[in-house]
Design a protein around this motif. Structure first.
Motif, PDB file in Angstrom:
ATOM      1  N   UNK A   1       0.675  -1.196   0.148  1.00  0.00           N
ATOM      2  CA  UNK A   1       0.009   0.112  -0.436  1.00  0.00           C
ATOM      3  C   UNK A   1       1.451   1.307  -0.085  1.00  0.00           C
ATOM      4  N   UNK A   2      -0.059   2.465  -0.469  1.00  0.00           N
ATOM      5  CA  UNK A   2       0.951   3.279  -0.558  1.00  0.00           C
ATOM      6  C   UNK A   2      -0.001   4.344   0.212  1.00  0.00           C
ATOM      7  N   UNK A   3       0.233   5.478   1.968  1.00  0.00           N
ATOM      8  CA  UNK A   3      -1.064   5.838   1.858  1.00  0.00           C
ATOM      9  C   UNK A   3      -0.206   6.988   2.428  1.00  0.00           C
ATOM     10  N   UNK A   4      -0.520   7.813   2.419  1.00  0.00           N
ATOM     11  CA  UNK A   4      -1.111   9.043   1.522  1.00  0.00           C
ATOM     12  C   UNK A   4      -1.621  10.001   2.957  1.00  0.00           C
ATOM     13  N   UNK A   5      -0.626  10.919   3.738  1.00  0.00           N
ATOM     14  CA  UNK A   5      -1.685  11.870   4.939  1.00  0.00           C
ATOM     15  C   UNK A   5      -1.314  13.199   5.187  1.00  0.00           C
TER      16      UNK A   5
ATOM     17  N   UNK B   1       2.699  12.703   5.205  1.00  0.00           N
ATOM     18  CA  UNK B   1       3.625  12.339   4.911  1.00  0.00           C
ATOM     19  C   UNK B   1       3.417  11.092   3.263  1.00  0.00           C
ATOM     20  N   UNK B   2       4.179  10.299   3.064  1.00  0.00           N
ATOM     21  CA  UNK B   2       3.745   8.938   2.068  1.00  0.00           C
ATOM     22  C   UNK B   2       4.267   8.337   2.364  1.00  0.00           C
ATOM     23  N   UNK B   3       3.292   6.386   3.037  1.00  0.00           N
ATOM     24  CA  UNK B   3       3.692   5.855   3.640  1.00  0.00           C
ATOM     25  C   UNK B   3       3.917   4.824   2.616  1.00  0.00           C
ATOM     26  N   UNK B   4       4.880   3.799   2.706  1.00  0.00           N
ATOM     27  CA  UNK B   4       4.817   2.540   1.654  1.00  0.00           C
ATOM     28  C   UNK B   4       5.132   1.451   2.785  1.00  0.00           C
ATOM     29  N   UNK B   5       4.585   0.182   2.404  1.00  0.00           N
ATOM     30  CA  UNK B   5       4.050  -1.120   3.284  1.00  0.00           C
ATOM     31  C   UNK B   5       3.963  -2.270   2.192  1.00  0.00           C
ATOM     32  N   UNK B   6       4.578  -2.785   2.295  1.00  0.00           N
ATOM     33  CA  UNK B   6       5.087  -3.852   1.578  1.00  0.00           C
ATOM     34  C   UNK B   6       5.221  -5.294   2.207  1.00  0.00           C
ATOM     35  N   UNK B   7       4.750  -6.521   2.352  1.00  0.00           N
ATOM     36  CA  UNK B   7       5.158  -8.050   2.783  1.00  0.00           C
ATOM     37  C   UNK B   7       4.511  -9.044   2.163  1.00  0.00           C
ATOM     38  N   UNK B   8       5.625  -9.983   2.243  1.00  0.00           N
ATOM     39  CA  UNK B   8       5.537 -11.089   1.245  1.00  0.00           C
ATOM     40  C   UNK B   8       5.336 -12.387   2.471  1.00  0.00           C
ATOM     41  N   UNK B   9       3.929 -13.030   2.342  1.00  0.00           N
ATOM     42  CA  UNK B   9       3.961 -14.696   3.949  1.00  0.00           C
ATOM     43  C   UNK B   9       3.498 -15.932   2.698  1.00  0.00           C
TER      44      UNK B   9
END
Length: 480
Positions: free
Chosen positions: A164-168, A180-188
């Motif tokens: 996701x890319x979250x902008x706040x 802020x612009x906050x990336x987040x990534x996950x592999x499961x």
């Protein structure tokens, strides 16, 4: 290195037609009936997720959401309203709704906004998020292939990727103005192994505030696949865990989740303000062995729990919680800091614009000690070596916790021997830390999978610890 907040802010102004004048009007409406404080929290999220089960794509989604939450604080009371319509009319209506909690004359805003200058703890992978699904699907299929290739006894594989890319954008009546612009990534990955007699499971995963290249260079799909498969195969040959009180050694890294649950939640300021935490009123007191030092640190580059600014627009920081066994402080948001007359630590977090912020952990971990891990293991006559954990739970008021170990071994005469299954660790957070007698020099943080739940809200977090020896802990098991 700092990233000008205006870069992030411009996104909201251009895409949704916001202006500083409109933000000031909304805050004015929010405080029109009085109140001590008001803030606006704008959020826009682009997200992707892909799930593969039995080598077939079972789920694939991409979506965008946006909205604004408006909060008014009056004493200990909070009024809150949110909208997914960012037109001026709906924003002003939400502000008036939030204002219903307050009573008294209109409160004046602090004159003008002051932009929060913040570090740049993570890249902004604009190109990654626009990349086609095929690149991300390839990562997941590589996990599937690698896990199956590990051992013929691996019978089922499920893998997923999400980002996701979250902008706040946050504006508040005290002059706070942050974005802020906050990336987040996950592999499961999740696997099942079967040898004809029993079925075992293994899980692995990781990520952080990273670009997709992280999974192609640093921690590959094969790394996670092999780890999950190894754990499942290991359990096939495991013996039943012993039961009773014994010495326990916790491995480095993810076992820090025990610290997160057993101690971290109890050090969040709202629980202490309400006197529902086992740590309430204990600042300055010995709450753990003198070997134990615990911090919460939201400033670590690319870590899953890190943030340039929290969800109230305050820069995150490193906060000393326990130093050499002495309780030093709590994690606070603006409300708790004001009501408790304590330092504000930049730990106000929320799951989305639909929820109010509250004190939450970021990356919480125990600092390294002076002991060599091999010396710690050598010191144990008979005990349990817990390397990895599955689920767990804690009662904040009593501090009692129960954790299941997903990978654990017997320690006999200072040597690691048989793997064990179905081991649970049972204890009391404040009590357990008093039995820490050795702390390793091998601090590790987790791979980047932590998600913390509190009052129905989930946020990404990080945990960590070095190898640690506890002289006494209750182990639940069916062996002898």
């Amino acid at each position: 290195m700092t990233t000008p907040p205006s870069n992030h802010k411009r996104y909201f102004f251009e895409k949704f037609g916001l202006s500083e004048r409109l933000l000031e009007r909304c805050l004015g409406e929010a405080l029109s009936a009085g109140g001590d404080y008001a803030d606006l929290y704008f959020e826009s999220v682009s997200a992707t997720s892909i799930g593969v089960d039995e080598s077939l794509v079972k789920t694939a989604s991409q979506g965008v959401s946006a909205g604004c939450g408006i909060r008014v604080v009056s004493g200990e009371r909070t009024g809150y309203a949110y909208t997914d319509d960012l037109s001026a009319e709906r924003l002003l209506h939400a502000a008036r709704t939030a204002a219903l909690i307050a009573s008294g004359p209109a409160k004046q805003l602090v004159a003008g906004f002051t932009e929060t200058q913040s570090p740049n703890l993570y890249p902004i992978p604009a190109a990654d998020l626009d990349s086609d699904l095929s690149t991300k699907l390839d990562l997941v299929m590589r996990v599937d292939r690698a896990a199956r290739a590990y051992d013929a006894r691996i019978k089922q594989v499920r893998a997923s990727y999400s980002d996701e890319l979250k902008r706040i954008l946050i504006a508040a009546s005290d002059g706070t103005y942050a974005s802020d612009t906050q990336p987040l990534a996950r592999l499961n990955v999740f696997v099942l192994a079967n040898d004809g007699k029993q079925t075992t499971r293994g899980t692995a995963g990781g990520g952080g505030r990273v670009e997709i290249s992280y999974f192609q260079t640093e921690k590959t799909p094969e790394h996670f696949a092999n780890e999950a498969a190894r754990t499942a195969i290991l359990q096939l040959g495991a013996v039943a865990a012993p039961a009773g009180e014994m010495e326990v050694v916790l491995g480095p890294g993810w076992p820090g989740v025990l610290l997160h649950e057993a101690v971290g939640h109890g050090l969040e300021a709202d629980f202490n303000r309400k006197k529902t935490s086992a740590f309430a009123g204990l600042i300055g007191r010995q709450v753990a062995s003198s070997k134990v030092t615990v911090v919460d640190n939201g400033t670590m580059p690319s870590r899953r729990g890190s943030l340039n600014v929290d969800d109230e627009g305050s820069p995150t920081q490193e906060t000393m919680l326990i130093e050499n066994g002495i309780l030093k402080g709590y994690l606070s948001d603006k409300l708790s800091a004001r009501l408790m007359n304590m330092p504000h630590t930049g730990n106000g977090r929320r799951e989305s614009y639909q929820q109010i912020p509250m004190p939450r952990m970021t990356n919480t971990y125990m600092l390294s000690g002076d002991d060599a891990p091999e010396d710690i293991l050598r010191s144990v006559k008979r005990g349990l070596y817990a390397v990895n954990f599955g689920g767990g739970s804690v009662d904040i008021t009593s501090g009692k916790f129960v954790f299941s170990a997903s990978e654990a071994y017997l320690i006999e005469d200072g040597k690691i021997t048989a793997p064990v299954r179905d081991a649970t660790l049972i204890g009391n957070g404040p009590e357990a830390l008093k039995y820490v007698s050795m702390v390793g020099n091998d601090l590790e943080l987790d791979e980047g999978v932590g998600t913390c739940g509190k009052d129905g809200q989930s946020v990404p977090v990080g945990v960590g610890m070095p190898t640690v020896k506890l002289d006494r802990m209750t182990v639940g098991g069916t062996g002898h």
